[in-house]
Design a protein around this motif. Structure first.
Motif, mmCIF file in Angstrom:
data_model
loop_
_atom_site.group_PDB
_atom_site.id
_atom_site.type_symbol
_atom_site.label_atom_id
_atom_site.label_comp_id
_atom_site.label_asym_id
_atom_site.label_seq_id
_atom_site.Cartn_x
_atom_site.Cartn_y
_atom_site.Cartn_z
ATOM 1 N N ARG A 4 -24.165 -45.102 7.264
ATOM 2 C CA ARG A 4 -22.866 -45.157 6.589
ATOM 3 C C ARG A 4 -22.665 -43.938 5.690
ATOM 4 O O ARG A 4 -21.596 -43.333 5.674
ATOM 5 N N GLN A 5 -23.693 -43.564 4.931
ATOM 6 C CA GLN A 5 -23.569 -42.425 4.032
ATOM 7 C C GLN A 5 -23.294 -41.132 4.805
ATOM 8 O O GLN A 5 -22.397 -40.357 4.455
ATOM 9 N N LEU A 6 -24.042 -40.914 5.883
ATOM 10 C CA LEU A 6 -23.839 -39.707 6.682
ATOM 11 C C LEU A 6 -22.512 -39.745 7.423
ATOM 12 O O LEU A 6 -21.788 -38.740 7.499
ATOM 13 N N PHE A 7 -22.149 -40.903 7.970
ATOM 14 C CA PHE A 7 -20.878 -41.018 8.683
ATOM 15 C C PHE A 7 -19.686 -40.830 7.745
ATOM 16 O O PHE A 7 -18.702 -40.171 8.094
ATOM 17 N N ASP A 8 -19.743 -41.428 6.555
ATOM 18 C CA ASP A 8 -18.621 -41.293 5.630
ATOM 19 C C ASP A 8 -18.366 -39.831 5.286
ATOM 20 O O ASP A 8 -17.216 -39.373 5.250
ATOM 21 N N GLU A 9 -19.423 -39.082 5.015
ATOM 22 C CA GLU A 9 -19.241 -37.650 4.735
ATOM 23 C C GLU A 9 -18.628 -36.938 5.935
ATOM 24 O O GLU A 9 -17.705 -36.127 5.783
ATOM 25 N N ALA A 10 -19.147 -37.222 7.127
ATOM 26 C CA ALA A 10 -18.650 -36.551 8.324
ATOM 27 C C ALA A 10 -17.189 -36.887 8.592
ATOM 28 O O ALA A 10 -16.372 -36.002 8.888
ATOM 29 N N TYR A 11 -16.842 -38.160 8.485
ATOM 30 C CA TYR A 11 -15.454 -38.570 8.725
ATOM 31 C C TYR A 11 -14.522 -37.969 7.676
ATOM 32 O O TYR A 11 -13.412 -37.522 7.997
ATOM 33 N N ASP A 12 -14.946 -37.957 6.426
ATOM 34 C CA ASP A 12 -14.106 -37.368 5.374
ATOM 35 C C ASP A 12 -13.864 -35.890 5.631
ATOM 36 O O ASP A 12 -12.740 -35.395 5.474
ATOM 37 N N ALA A 13 -14.902 -35.172 6.043
ATOM 38 C CA ALA A 13 -14.754 -33.747 6.330
ATOM 39 C C ALA A 13 -13.829 -33.534 7.526
ATOM 40 O O ALA A 13 -12.938 -32.671 7.497
ATOM 41 N N CYS A 14 -14.026 -34.311 8.588
ATOM 42 C CA CYS A 14 -13.194 -34.161 9.785
ATOM 43 C C CYS A 14 -11.730 -34.482 9.502
ATOM 44 O O CYS A 14 -10.821 -33.778 9.967
ATOM 45 N N GLU A 15 -11.484 -35.537 8.737
ATOM 46 C CA GLU A 15 -10.105 -35.902 8.433
ATOM 47 C C GLU A 15 -9.409 -34.814 7.633
ATOM 48 O O GLU A 15 -8.217 -34.542 7.840
ATOM 49 N N TYR A 44 -23.088 -28.075 11.257
ATOM 50 C CA TYR A 44 -21.692 -27.868 11.673
ATOM 51 C C TYR A 44 -20.756 -28.784 10.890
ATOM 52 O O TYR A 44 -19.671 -28.370 10.478
ATOM 53 N N ILE A 45 -21.195 -30.021 10.668
ATOM 54 C CA ILE A 45 -20.399 -30.946 9.849
ATOM 55 C C ILE A 45 -20.236 -30.387 8.443
ATOM 56 O O ILE A 45 -19.135 -30.392 7.871
ATOM 57 N N ALA A 46 -21.335 -29.902 7.868
ATOM 58 C CA ALA A 46 -21.276 -29.321 6.524
ATOM 59 C C ALA A 46 -20.350 -28.114 6.478
ATOM 60 O O ALA A 46 -19.621 -27.912 5.497
ATOM 61 N N LYS A 47 -20.343 -27.322 7.534
ATOM 62 C CA LYS A 47 -19.476 -26.145 7.615
ATOM 63 C C LYS A 47 -18.006 -26.551 7.619
ATOM 64 O O LYS A 47 -17.171 -25.946 6.915
ATOM 65 N N ILE A 48 -17.676 -27.574 8.410
ATOM 66 C CA ILE A 48 -16.297 -28.071 8.416
ATOM 67 C C ILE A 48 -15.893 -28.508 7.012
ATOM 68 O O ILE A 48 -14.790 -28.213 6.537
ATOM 69 N N GLY A 49 -16.794 -29.229 6.341
ATOM 70 C CA GLY A 49 -16.493 -29.679 4.986
ATOM 71 C C GLY A 49 -16.223 -28.521 4.049
ATOM 72 O O GLY A 49 -15.209 -28.508 3.324
ATOM 73 N N ARG A 50 -17.092 -27.541 4.016
ATOM 74 C CA ARG A 50 -16.929 -26.373 3.128
ATOM 75 C C ARG A 50 -15.623 -25.640 3.407
ATOM 76 O O ARG A 50 -14.959 -25.150 2.488
ATOM 77 N N GLU A 51 -15.261 -25.556 4.681
ATOM 78 C CA GLU A 51 -14.025 -24.854 5.051
ATOM 79 C C GLU A 51 -12.782 -25.590 4.579
ATOM 80 O O GLU A 51 -11.693 -25.000 4.548
ATOM 81 N N HIS A 52 -12.937 -26.866 4.219
ATOM 82 C CA HIS A 52 -11.784 -27.671 3.794
ATOM 83 C C HIS A 52 -12.022 -28.303 2.420
ATOM 84 O O HIS A 52 -11.584 -29.414 2.130
ATOM 85 N N ASP A 53 -12.728 -27.544 1.579
ATOM 86 C CA ASP A 53 -12.923 -27.896 0.161
ATOM 87 C C ASP A 53 -13.555 -29.275 -0.026
ATOM 88 O O ASP A 53 -13.176 -30.028 -0.919
ATOM 89 N N TYR A 54 -14.524 -29.574 0.842
ATOM 90 C CA TYR A 54 -15.240 -30.839 0.724
ATOM 91 C C TYR A 54 -16.717 -30.566 0.998
ATOM 92 O O TYR A 54 -17.071 -30.013 2.049
ATOM 93 N N VAL A 55 -17.563 -30.934 0.073
ATOM 94 C CA VAL A 55 -18.988 -30.649 0.212
ATOM 95 C C VAL A 55 -19.707 -31.876 0.784
ATOM 96 O O VAL A 55 -19.714 -32.942 0.161
ATOM 97 N N CYS A 56 -20.298 -31.722 1.961
ATOM 98 C CA CYS A 56 -21.087 -32.791 2.586
ATOM 99 C C CYS A 56 -22.525 -32.658 2.077
ATOM 100 O O CYS A 56 -23.395 -32.086 2.750
ATOM 101 N N ARG A 57 -22.777 -33.185 0.912
ATOM 102 C CA ARG A 57 -24.059 -32.928 0.242
ATOM 103 C C ARG A 57 -25.243 -33.483 1.024
ATOM 104 O O ARG A 57 -26.308 -32.861 1.095
#
Length: 318
Positions: free
Chosen positions: A226-237, A286-299
């Motif tokens: 859940r923790q990993l998926f929530d970060e990934a989904y938030d970044a993708c959205e 790659y998920i972390a990269k998407i997050g950074r590109e959209h002002d969201y840090v997938c810690r």
């Protein structure tokens, strides 16, 4: 249709052998790993088992790129992300690619379609994902994991929402091969759904060096997922990418797939255990990269990526 497999590894053998045997189509294999090519030629084919049983040699045609003279209708590409750029350049130099050919790939991670698009027109690229577990235990030695008929895969066009009429036979052949194709409209949401699944199962099984069935024994897995998926989904959205499965469906798939493939070591662990670099940068990274590109840090994804690289480095001490 006639098919050419680029990368006679675990998944390349799985697709090629199943197409050849079940769909009855002509398949050629292209590979650059010399021990693999020479072992196939020594055996007269590839040694295939399913779930460690009923091992047999399946006759196949295998070539180095420079000696291949065929003209497949569809290239099926299964290389590691780190190897793909060099492989495509070598194949192109050997004159393997033509304007009338389609190309399909269901590799793990992300970034490969952009590399493939350097050699094929966007409308000729068919994107895929595969929930199909396979092990390559050595040159010309492959093990198909999971019960027959349990294979599931998705595919979508890179540049349109529907399969062109002259490529529909490819989908039919995948069905006849019992590879379980499901056609969807959005390749990006489809591919990222697989990436975020791999970012949990492949990565965590690798970090703890366990089979999927051993991994799912831990009662805390759904919470970790859940923790990993929530970060990934938030970044993708935030990036405007909408996955084809809901967050809960992804969590449920971790449980069901891990039980179904309980004896399987994911491909990332197979690389790690053999001292090869892993594809974590193309998955969690790659998920972390998407997050950074959209002002969201997938810690968590950033931390896990660093942990896998640390484990790779620490192999020298074990």
């Amino acid at each position: 249709m006639k098919y050419g497999i680029i990368g006679a590894g675990a998944m390349g053998y799985r697709y090629g052998v199943m197409l050849q045997e079940n769909a009855g189509v002509e398949v050629d294999f292209i590979d650059t790993w010399e021990p693999n090519v020479e072992k196939v030629r020594e055996l007269g084919g590839v040694s295939v088992a399913r779930d460690h049983e009923n091992r047999r040699v399946v006759p196949i045609n295998i070539y180095y790129p420079e000696e291949y003279q065929g003209h497949p209708d569809v290239w099926i590409v299964f290389k590691k992300q780190m190897q793909l750029e060099e492989e495509l350049a070598r194949d192109a130099k050997a004159g393997l690619f033509h304007d009338d050919q389609y190309v399909f790939s269901a590799m793990n991670g992300m970034g490969h379609f952009e590399k493939i698009a350097q050699y094929f027109a966007p409308e000729k690229i068919i994107c895929g994902t595969a929930m199909i577990a396979t092990r390559l235990d050595g040159p010309a030695d492959v093990d198909f994991m999971g019960k027959k008929g349990a294979e599931v895969m998705h595919l979508a066009m890179y540049a349109s929402k529907s399969i062109p009429e002259d490529a529909e036979e490819f989908v039919t052949d995948l069905k006849r091969a019992y590879l379980g194709p499901i056609v969807v409209e959005d390749y990006l949401g489809m591919c990222m759904s697989k990436v975020v699944f791999n970012a949990v199962v492949n990565t965590l099984c690798t970090m703890f060096e366990v089979q999927m069935g051993q991994f799912i024994e831990y009662e805390g897995v759904p919470q970790m997922a859940r923790q990993l998926f929530d970060e990934a989904y938030d970044a993708c959205e935030r990036a405007g990418i909408y996955l084809i499965e809901t967050r809960q469906e992804e969590i449920d798939s971790v449980t069901t797939t891990s039980h179904a493939l309980k004896y399987h070591y994911p491909s990332m662990y197979q690389d790690f255990s053999k001292g090869r670099p892993t594809e974590v940068d193309y998955i969690n990274g790659y998920i972390a990269k998407i997050g950074r590109e959209h002002d969201y840090v997938c810690r968590t994804h950033e931390f896990v990526t660093q942990q896998v690289h640390l484990a790779e480095l620490m192999r020298k001490y074990h």
